[in-house]
Design an enzyme around this catalytic site. Structure first.
Site, PDB file in Angstrom:
ATOM      1  N   GLY A  14     -11.074   1.280  -5.496  1.00 57.83           N
ATOM      2  CA  GLY A  14     -10.008   2.095  -4.922  1.00 57.83           C
ATOM      3  C   GLY A  14      -9.028   2.606  -5.957  1.00 57.83           C
ATOM      4  O   GLY A  14      -8.997   2.150  -7.103  1.00 57.83           O
ATOM      5  N   SER A  23     -15.152   5.316  -2.730  1.00 59.89           N
ATOM      6  CA  SER A  23     -14.542   4.318  -1.857  1.00 59.89           C
ATOM      7  C   SER A  23     -13.819   4.947  -0.671  1.00 59.89           C
ATOM      8  O   SER A  23     -13.242   6.033  -0.787  1.00 59.89           O
ATOM      9  CB  SER A  23     -13.536   3.497  -2.675  1.00 59.89           C
ATOM     10  OG  SER A  23     -12.756   2.664  -1.845  1.00 59.89           O
ATOM     11  N   TYR A  81     -15.313   0.887   4.808  1.00 64.15           N
ATOM     12  CA  TYR A  81     -14.715  -0.270   5.470  1.00 64.15           C
ATOM     13  C   TYR A  81     -14.579   0.106   6.943  1.00 64.15           C
ATOM     14  O   TYR A  81     -14.125   1.219   7.252  1.00 64.15           O
ATOM     15  CB  TYR A  81     -13.325  -0.578   4.923  1.00 64.15           C
ATOM     16  CG  TYR A  81     -13.292  -1.124   3.522  1.00 64.15           C
ATOM     17  CD1 TYR A  81     -13.891  -2.344   3.226  1.00 64.15           C
ATOM     18  CD2 TYR A  81     -12.640  -0.433   2.501  1.00 64.15           C
ATOM     19  CE1 TYR A  81     -13.847  -2.860   1.935  1.00 64.15           C
ATOM     20  CE2 TYR A  81     -12.583  -0.948   1.212  1.00 64.15           C
ATOM     21  CZ  TYR A  81     -13.195  -2.155   0.935  1.00 64.15           C
ATOM     22  OH  TYR A  81     -13.147  -2.672  -0.338  1.00 64.15           O
ATOM     23  N   THR A  97     -19.382  -2.215   3.156  1.00 65.93           N
ATOM     24  CA  THR A  97     -18.883  -3.431   2.502  1.00 65.93           C
ATOM     25  C   THR A  97     -18.755  -4.528   3.548  1.00 65.93           C
ATOM     26  O   THR A  97     -18.019  -4.383   4.519  1.00 65.93           O
ATOM     27  CB  THR A  97     -17.537  -3.175   1.805  1.00 65.93           C
ATOM     28  OG1 THR A  97     -17.754  -2.254   0.724  1.00 65.93           O
ATOM     29  CG2 THR A  97     -16.964  -4.461   1.231  1.00 65.93           C
ATOM     30  N   LYS A 150     -23.330  -3.967   1.156  1.00 62.81           N
ATOM     31  CA  LYS A 150     -22.733  -4.484  -0.090  1.00 62.81           C
ATOM     32  C   LYS A 150     -21.999  -5.796   0.189  1.00 62.81           C
ATOM     33  O   LYS A 150     -21.211  -5.873   1.127  1.00 62.81           O
ATOM     34  CB  LYS A 150     -21.749  -3.446  -0.648  1.00 62.81           C
ATOM     35  CG  LYS A 150     -20.970  -3.883  -1.876  1.00 62.81           C
ATOM     36  CD  LYS A 150     -20.044  -2.740  -2.304  1.00 62.81           C
ATOM     37  CE  LYS A 150     -19.248  -3.069  -3.541  1.00 62.81           C
ATOM     38  NZ  LYS A 150     -18.174  -4.063  -3.278  1.00 62.81           N
ATOM     39  N   HIS A 158     -17.569  -8.731  -4.708  1.00 59.75           N
ATOM     40  CA  HIS A 158     -16.340  -7.927  -4.736  1.00 59.75           C
ATOM     41  C   HIS A 158     -15.588  -8.132  -6.053  1.00 59.75           C
ATOM     42  O   HIS A 158     -14.354  -8.144  -6.086  1.00 59.75           O
ATOM     43  CB  HIS A 158     -15.443  -8.284  -3.538  1.00 59.75           C
ATOM     44  CG  HIS A 158     -14.761  -7.082  -2.938  1.00 59.75           C
ATOM     45  ND1 HIS A 158     -15.211  -6.471  -1.793  1.00 59.75           N
ATOM     46  CD2 HIS A 158     -13.671  -6.380  -3.322  1.00 59.75           C
ATOM     47  CE1 HIS A 158     -14.421  -5.437  -1.501  1.00 59.75           C
ATOM     48  NE2 HIS A 158     -13.481  -5.371  -2.421  1.00 59.75           N
ATOM     49  N   ARG A 169     -14.847  -2.328 -12.801  1.00 64.53           N
ATOM     50  CA  ARG A 169     -13.708  -2.279 -13.718  1.00 64.53           C
ATOM     51  C   ARG A 169     -13.977  -1.433 -14.966  1.00 64.53           C
ATOM     52  O   ARG A 169     -13.095  -0.682 -15.383  1.00 64.53           O
ATOM     53  CB  ARG A 169     -13.281  -3.696 -14.104  1.00 64.53           C
ATOM     54  CG  ARG A 169     -12.683  -4.483 -12.924  1.00 64.53           C
ATOM     55  CD  ARG A 169     -12.213  -5.866 -13.357  1.00 64.53           C
ATOM     56  NE  ARG A 169     -11.698  -6.640 -12.235  1.00 64.53           N
ATOM     57  CZ  ARG A 169     -12.413  -7.504 -11.524  1.00 64.53           C
ATOM     58  NH1 ARG A 169     -13.704  -7.684 -11.802  1.00 64.53           N
ATOM     59  NH2 ARG A 169     -11.867  -8.174 -10.537  1.00 64.53           N
TER      60      ARG A 169
END
Length: 369
Positions: A93, A120, A144, A170, A240, A264, A319
């Site tokens: 996000g 996302s 989501y 997710t 996921k 996650h 990341r």
């Protein structure tokens, strides 16, 4: 609370960015602390976050020699769509915390490198903006499910209409894990940033730190909701957050077409397995019936090779993509992907594999404790 617009040091080009940890060091130095802490955060003591990386060090190669690796082929396919190498961009996000253009830069970089970008639900650019930024790009949409099911339904249908090619559900976030640094910092999205895909969806509600009303996620979601999603879209559904053979079996049974083995990034349940350690169990359960992917802890091209040797079809980076954006936006993220591509190709060659199809379980062994 200061979030930059685009004020960067002038000596960018003077820095030699050789590996992904160089981008990490840069992002840590130059991102505002509150943004860095948000991206870096794991749940509780961050054991699972750190284990995601450490677990790769326990896997060793069994390289083969004197094999012709003069011509290398790193291409693979995700559900039939070819990508240049088996590394995609995981859904994360708030990309505008890393770079002003946010997810538009991410989409352009993925497209330039001919790989898959999973956008996302919690993007700071709209699906329409992401789509327009890289019209020919290969993209999946991460969902989501919110208590307001109409909101989720509209998102799925928007994504399909815009040409997204897969829907990634997710499964590991009925509630948000406790990320201590975010609590300490009082993390909130800065006022000029919005969760663009959800603007207007929750009017009149007070928003929490992540830009949504508290408890807007639906913790009652079950496997039967896969059927509900299938009734909304023709897109293939990828689940996921799977870490066990039991859930892998359920994913197959409920018609999923892919699994992302994921914890996650260690941001949910602390004390769960590293994803590379959970991978074999999931691959064995699936028995080739659907594709299995992995995210978490990928920092080098040799990590990609280890994941593929253990049965992943592709890996996704979270990341490190954000570090690339923080460095130089689209160009920085392309640099991260190029480094991974080059390292992966070199690792393949040194291990004796000229193409992705030659990578297999024979290539690795776990170190004995």
């Amino acid at each position: 609370m200061l979030f930059f617009s685009s004020g960067f040091p002038e000596n960018l080009s003077a820095m030699a960015m050789v590996c992904l940890s160089d981008f990490e060091a840069y992002a840590k130095k130059y991102l505002p602390k509150i943004a860095w802490d948000f991206f870096a955060a794991g749940a509780d003591e961050c054991s699972t976050r750190d284990e995601n990386i450490l677990a790769y060090k326990r896997i060793h190669f069994r390289p083969r020699m004197l094999r012709d690796v003069s011509v290398m082929d790193t291409r693979t396919k995700l559900l039939g769509t070819e990508i240049s190498f088996p590394v995609g961009i995981a859904p994360t996000g708030f990309h505008q915390l890393a770079w002003p253009d946010g997810e538009k830069s991410t989409a352009r970089a993925a497209n330039a490198m001919n790989t898959c970008y999973i956008a996302s639900t919690y993007s700071t650019c709209t699906l329409e903006e992401i789509s327009a930024a890289a019209p020919g790009g290969f993209r999946w949409f991460q969902l989501y499910i919110h208590r307001n099911r109409a909101v989720s339904q509209q998102l799925v249908q928007r994504a399909e209409a815009l040409g997204f090619q897969g829907l990634v559900l997710t499964a590991d976030l009925p509630y948000t894990g406790k990320r201590r640094d975010d609590v300490r910092n009082g993390f909130r999205l800065p006022p000029h940033m919005k969760l663009k895909n959800l603007e207007g969806a929750f009017e009149g509600d007070d928003c929490s730190e992540y830009g949504l009303p508290p408890n807007s996620l639906d913790p009652s979601v079950t496997w039967n909701d896969i059927y509900w999603l299938q009734s909304l879209t023709r897109l293939p559904i990828i689940i996921k957050g799977i870490l066990t053979k039991e859930d892998a079996e359920l994913a197959v049974r409920h018609g999923a077409q892919g699994i992302i083995v994921s914890n996650h990034g260690g941001r949910q349940l602390d004390g769960g397995p590293a994803t590379i350690d959970a991978l074999s169990e999931v691959v064995e359960a699936v028995q080739g019936r659907i594709e299995v992917y992995l995210d978490g802890g990928i920092r080098k091209g040799s990590d990609v090779l280890k994941a593929l040797a253990l049965g992943a079809k592709c890996v996704f980076i979270g990341r490190p993509a954000l570090w690339g954006l923080a460095y130089k936006g689209e160009e920085g993220l392309q640099d991260v992907l190029k480094i991974l591509h080059d390292e992966f190709r070199l690792s393949m060659a040194l291990a004796g594999c000229a193409s992705v199809s030659e990578i297999g379980r024979h290539l690795v062994q776990f170190s004995k404790l």
